[in-house]
Design a protein around this motif. Structure first.
Motif, PDB file in Angstrom:
ATOM      1  N   THR A  44       0.907 -11.622  -8.730  1.00 34.96           N
ATOM      2  CA  THR A  44       0.064 -12.762  -8.394  1.00 34.96           C
ATOM      3  C   THR A  44       0.396 -13.960  -9.271  1.00 34.96           C
ATOM      4  O   THR A  44       0.721 -13.820 -10.456  1.00 34.96           O
ATOM      5  N   ARG A  45       0.293 -15.129  -8.645  1.00 34.79           N
ATOM      6  CA  ARG A  45       0.523 -16.408  -9.320  1.00 34.79           C
ATOM      7  C   ARG A  45      -0.393 -17.465  -8.715  1.00 34.79           C
ATOM      8  O   ARG A  45      -0.736 -17.422  -7.536  1.00 34.79           O
ATOM      9  N   PRO A  46      -0.794 -18.487  -9.533  1.00 38.52           N
ATOM     10  CA  PRO A  46      -1.578 -19.596  -8.988  1.00 38.52           C
ATOM     11  C   PRO A  46      -0.703 -20.582  -8.226  1.00 38.52           C
ATOM     12  O   PRO A  46       0.486 -20.737  -8.530  1.00 38.52           O
ATOM     13  N   ASP A  47      -1.303 -21.247  -7.237  1.00 42.13           N
ATOM     14  CA  ASP A  47      -0.614 -22.364  -6.587  1.00 42.13           C
ATOM     15  C   ASP A  47      -0.915 -23.653  -7.348  1.00 42.13           C
ATOM     16  O   ASP A  47      -1.494 -23.626  -8.440  1.00 42.13           O
ATOM     17  N   ARG A  48      -0.529 -24.791  -6.786  1.00 43.08           N
ATOM     18  CA  ARG A  48      -0.700 -26.055  -7.517  1.00 43.08           C
ATOM     19  C   ARG A  48      -2.162 -26.426  -7.707  1.00 43.08           C
ATOM     20  O   ARG A  48      -2.484 -27.267  -8.562  1.00 43.08           O
ATOM     21  N   THR A  49      -3.084 -25.820  -6.928  1.00 41.60           N
ATOM     22  CA  THR A  49      -4.511 -26.096  -7.094  1.00 41.60           C
ATOM     23  C   THR A  49      -5.200 -25.031  -7.949  1.00 41.60           C
ATOM     24  O   THR A  49      -6.404 -25.120  -8.196  1.00 41.60           O
ATOM     25  N   GLY A  50      -4.449 -24.009  -8.385  1.00 43.61           N
ATOM     26  CA  GLY A  50      -5.014 -22.940  -9.179  1.00 43.61           C
ATOM     27  C   GLY A  50      -5.395 -21.702  -8.381  1.00 43.61           C
ATOM     28  O   GLY A  50      -5.837 -20.706  -8.961  1.00 43.61           O
ATOM     29  N   LYS A  51      -5.215 -21.726  -7.061  1.00 42.42           N
ATOM     30  CA  LYS A  51      -5.553 -20.566  -6.234  1.00 42.42           C
ATOM     31  C   LYS A  51      -4.560 -19.435  -6.487  1.00 42.42           C
ATOM     32  O   LYS A  51      -3.349 -19.623  -6.420  1.00 42.42           O
ATOM     33  N   ILE A  52      -5.104 -18.251  -6.776  1.00 42.84           N
ATOM     34  CA  ILE A  52      -4.280 -17.085  -7.072  1.00 42.84           C
ATOM     35  C   ILE A  52      -3.965 -16.336  -5.789  1.00 42.84           C
ATOM     36  O   ILE A  52      -4.844 -16.122  -4.943  1.00 42.84           O
ATOM     37  N   ASP A  53      -2.714 -15.924  -5.632  1.00 36.27           N
ATOM     38  CA  ASP A  53      -2.354 -15.099  -4.488  1.00 36.27           C
ATOM     39  C   ASP A  53      -1.203 -14.166  -4.868  1.00 36.27           C
ATOM     40  O   ASP A  53      -0.443 -14.431  -5.815  1.00 36.27           O
ATOM     41  N   ASP A  54      -1.118 -13.097  -4.109  1.00 39.23           N
ATOM     42  CA  ASP A  54      -0.067 -12.098  -4.271  1.00 39.23           C
ATOM     43  C   ASP A  54       1.155 -12.563  -3.474  1.00 39.23           C
ATOM     44  O   ASP A  54       1.045 -12.833  -2.266  1.00 39.23           O
ATOM     45  N   ILE A  55       2.322 -12.667  -4.116  1.00 43.31           N
ATOM     46  CA  ILE A  55       3.483 -13.276  -3.470  1.00 43.31           C
ATOM     47  C   ILE A  55       4.616 -12.277  -3.212  1.00 43.31           C
ATOM     48  O   ILE A  55       5.748 -12.688  -2.939  1.00 43.31           O
ATOM     49  N   VAL A  56       4.320 -10.964  -3.273  1.00 39.86           N
ATOM     50  CA  VAL A  56       5.320  -9.971  -2.872  1.00 39.86           C
ATOM     51  C   VAL A  56       4.770  -9.124  -1.742  1.00 39.86           C
ATOM     52  O   VAL A  56       3.586  -8.765  -1.722  1.00 39.86           O
ATOM     53  N   LEU A  57       5.614  -8.801  -0.779  1.00 43.28           N
ATOM     54  CA  LEU A  57       5.217  -7.959   0.333  1.00 43.28           C
ATOM     55  C   LEU A  57       5.092  -6.506  -0.131  1.00 43.28           C
ATOM     56  O   LEU A  57       5.803  -6.070  -1.043  1.00 43.28           O
ATOM     57  N   GLY A  58       4.179  -5.771   0.498  1.00 39.68           N
ATOM     58  CA  GLY A  58       3.994  -4.375   0.126  1.00 39.68           C
ATOM     59  C   GLY A  58       2.854  -3.754   0.895  1.00 39.68           C
ATOM     60  O   GLY A  58       2.362  -4.308   1.889  1.00 39.68           O
ATOM     61  N   TYR A  59       2.393  -2.594   0.400  1.00 42.56           N
ATOM     62  CA  TYR A  59       1.415  -1.783   1.117  1.00 42.56           C
ATOM     63  C   TYR A  59       0.322  -1.307   0.168  1.00 42.56           C
ATOM     64  O   TYR A  59       0.550  -1.129  -1.024  1.00 42.56           O
ATOM     65  N   ASP A  60      -0.872  -1.076   0.718  1.00 39.39           N
ATOM     66  CA  ASP A  60      -1.987  -0.592  -0.093  1.00 39.39           C
ATOM     67  C   ASP A  60      -1.875   0.909  -0.358  1.00 39.39           C
ATOM     68  O   ASP A  60      -2.192   1.372  -1.452  1.00 39.39           O
ATOM     69  N   ASP A  61      -1.448   1.671   0.631  1.00 36.93           N
ATOM     70  CA  ASP A  61      -1.305   3.111   0.500  1.00 36.93           C
ATOM     71  C   ASP A  61       0.110   3.425   0.034  1.00 36.93           C
ATOM     72  O   ASP A  61       1.078   3.088   0.721  1.00 36.93           O
ATOM     73  N   PRO A  62       0.277   4.053  -1.137  1.00 33.08           N
ATOM     74  CA  PRO A  62       1.634   4.314  -1.612  1.00 33.08           C
ATOM     75  C   PRO A  62       2.469   5.143  -0.644  1.00 33.08           C
ATOM     76  O   PRO A  62       3.697   5.023  -0.614  1.00 33.08           O
ATOM     77  N   ALA A  63       1.836   5.973   0.179  1.00 32.44           N
ATOM     78  CA  ALA A  63       2.590   6.780   1.141  1.00 32.44           C
ATOM     79  C   ALA A  63       3.309   5.914   2.161  1.00 32.44           C
ATOM     80  O   ALA A  63       4.316   6.338   2.747  1.00 32.44           O
ATOM     81  N   ASP A  64       2.820   4.682   2.379  1.00 31.42           N
ATOM     82  CA  ASP A  64       3.492   3.791   3.331  1.00 31.42           C
ATOM     83  C   ASP A  64       4.875   3.374   2.848  1.00 31.42           C
ATOM     84  O   ASP A  64       5.739   3.005   3.649  1.00 31.42           O
ATOM     85  N   TYR A  65       5.100   3.423   1.532  1.00 27.75           N
ATOM     86  CA  TYR A  65       6.423   3.081   1.017  1.00 27.75           C
ATOM     87  C   TYR A  65       7.462   4.146   1.377  1.00 27.75           C
ATOM     88  O   TYR A  65       8.661   3.895   1.296  1.00 27.75           O
ATOM     89  N   VAL A  66       6.994   5.335   1.779  1.00 29.81           N
ATOM     90  CA  VAL A  66       7.900   6.393   2.218  1.00 29.81           C
ATOM     91  C   VAL A  66       8.311   6.172   3.662  1.00 29.81           C
ATOM     92  O   VAL A  66       9.481   6.301   4.031  1.00 29.81           O
ATOM     93  N   THR A  67       7.342   5.827   4.513  1.00 31.11           N
ATOM     94  CA  THR A  67       7.570   5.844   5.956  1.00 31.11           C
ATOM     95  C   THR A  67       7.923   4.486   6.555  1.00 31.11           C
ATOM     96  O   THR A  67       8.553   4.432   7.609  1.00 31.11           O
ATOM     97  N   LYS A  68       7.519   3.405   5.898  1.00 27.52           N
ATOM     98  CA  LYS A  68       7.745   2.088   6.493  1.00 27.52           C
ATOM     99  C   LYS A  68       9.075   1.508   6.025  1.00 27.52           C
ATOM    100  O   LYS A  68       9.522   1.766   4.912  1.00 27.52           O
ATOM    101  N   PRO A  69       9.740   0.733   6.861  1.00 27.02           N
ATOM    102  CA  PRO A  69      11.111   0.309   6.576  1.00 27.02           C
ATOM    103  C   PRO A  69      11.192  -0.800   5.537  1.00 27.02           C
ATOM    104  O   PRO A  69      10.219  -1.493   5.258  1.00 27.02           O
ATOM    105  N   GLY A  70      12.392  -0.952   4.960  1.00 24.15           N
ATOM    106  CA  GLY A  70      12.669  -2.143   4.175  1.00 24.15           C
ATOM    107  C   GLY A  70      12.773  -1.985   2.676  1.00 24.15           C
ATOM    108  O   GLY A  70      13.108  -2.936   1.986  1.00 24.15           O
ATOM    109  N   ASN A  71      12.461  -0.798   2.099  1.00 27.85           N
ATOM    110  CA  ASN A  71      12.555  -0.599   0.647  1.00 27.85           C
ATOM    111  C   ASN A  71      11.801  -1.657  -0.145  1.00 27.85           C
ATOM    112  O   ASN A  71      12.256  -2.118  -1.200  1.00 27.85           O
TER     113      ASN A  71
END
Length: 350
Positions: A44-71
């Motif tokens: 997570t990083r702030p934007d120019r107004t200070g709003k925080i957001d997550d800027i990397v793609l990924g999944y909430d359930d770790p098991a999805d990293y096994v089955t979903k494409p793209g590493n």
């Protein structure tokens, strides 16, 4: 840096094994990294107004990293990217590897390092977590027992350093990469086509229809791969490949093995920006083209679709063991493979 607090949590499990994650923060950057795949799951990083957001793609359930494409977010190896025909010759001896990308080998095999558990070793004294993995002799067809490690560290300024190291008891080949997808507008903000990118590379390695390098190294000038001056990622994306999308290795200018600027990017809408320095000769620009054919649910209910993120995988050149003109990826006993990348974050004004 003073002694930092590193929070350890359990995200879930994969095949009955608990998936541990570690959270670090400094200088406006917060990250979460987990033991499966040594994956960076959140940043997570702030934007120019200070709003925080997550800027990397990924999944909430770790098991999805096994089955979903793209590493997504993984450390890939033993030899990342593509290896033609799933084979290479080293010191006169041929080695056969799993063909998990059509007729070719990709990202270390089935499973590669990005689909395995690593052991975690937090170091609060310098705000880092080291992940370790042992790969036995003959693993996925590769020679040599390899000990690999990946360290994620946050500096006081919020710069993320990723250091990948390896040693082997026999001569082998190694190319470890960080395979994360960035979206500086926030991971759920849609296409990155309007985000600006500059890559310090004046040449690239053309590929066959199977995306195997032809062995040529040619100038980017006059091609869709010319990012020597910052331009929107989407400006020439349709011309980069039939059907659109980047998945190509660009060759850094004046590479000498020292830390040099690899790439810079920023999002005009949010103002978030990053710059990457590395000690590798190339960088794979990949625009997550697989989501075009298979839109995929991601973190927090986001739907990742065409060009939802961009990867900048600092690396040795794909298929390097089979192309003598490419930089060598050979690692011999007594040597230490070290791939370093520093990712600094900032904001730019309107």
């Amino acid at each position: 840096m003073s002694h930092s607090t590193i929070l350890k949590i359990v995200l879930g499990n994969i095949d009955g094994q608990a998936v541990e994650a570690y959270r670090l923060s400094a200088g406006g950057t917060s990250i979460e990294v987990m033991t499966f795949g040594a994956i960076l799951t959140r940043l997570t990083r702030p934007d120019r107004t200070g709003k925080i957001d997550d800027i990397v793609l990924g999944y909430d359930d770790p098991a999805d990293y096994v089955t979903k494409p793209g590493n997504s977010g993984a450390i890939c190896g033993r030899h990342s990217n593509r290896m033609a025909d799933g084979r290479f010759v080293l010191d006169g001896r041929p080695y056969d590897l799993p063909r998990n990308n059509g007729a070719h080998h990709l990202h270390g095999g089935m499973p590669g390092f990005g689909k395995r558990f690593w052991s975690a070793h937090p170091h609060p004294e310098n705000n880092s977590v080291e992940f370790r993995l042992h790969s036995p002799d003959g693993d996925q067809g590769y020679p040599g027992a390899l000990d690999a490690s990946t360290t994620y560290r946050l500096s006081e300024e919020g710069t993320l350093s990723i250091t990948m190291r390896a040693t082997s008891d026999r001569t082998t080949v190694v190319n470890l990469i960080y395979h994360g997808y960035w979206n500086l507008g926030g991971h759920r903000s849609g296409s990155v086509e309007g985000q600006m990118l500059r890559i310090a590379a004046d040449r690239y390695t053309p590929v066959t229809p199977d995306k195997i390098p032809t062995g040529e190294i040619v100038a980017v000038a006059g091609t869709p791969f010319d990012f020597t001056t910052a331009k929107p990622i989407g400006r020439d994306i349709a011309a980069a490949w039939p059907g659109g999308g980047y998945d190509h290795n660009l060759c850094h200018t004046d590479f000498d093995g020292t830390m040099r600027l690899s790439a810079e990017a920023h999002d005009p809408a949010s103002g978030r920006a990053l710059s990457i320095r590395s000690n590798q000769p190339g960088v794979q620009l990949y625009t997550a083209n697989h989501f075009a054919d298979a839109p995929t649910p991601g973190k927090g209910g986001a739907l990742y679709q065409r060009y939802a993120g961009f990867a900048l995988e600092t690396q040795n050149f794909p298929n390097a063991p089979n192309v003598p003109a490419f930089p060598s990826s050979v690692l011999r006993p007594g040597e230490i493979y070290e791939h370093r990348m520093d990712i600094a974050f900032s904001t730019v004004a309107l």
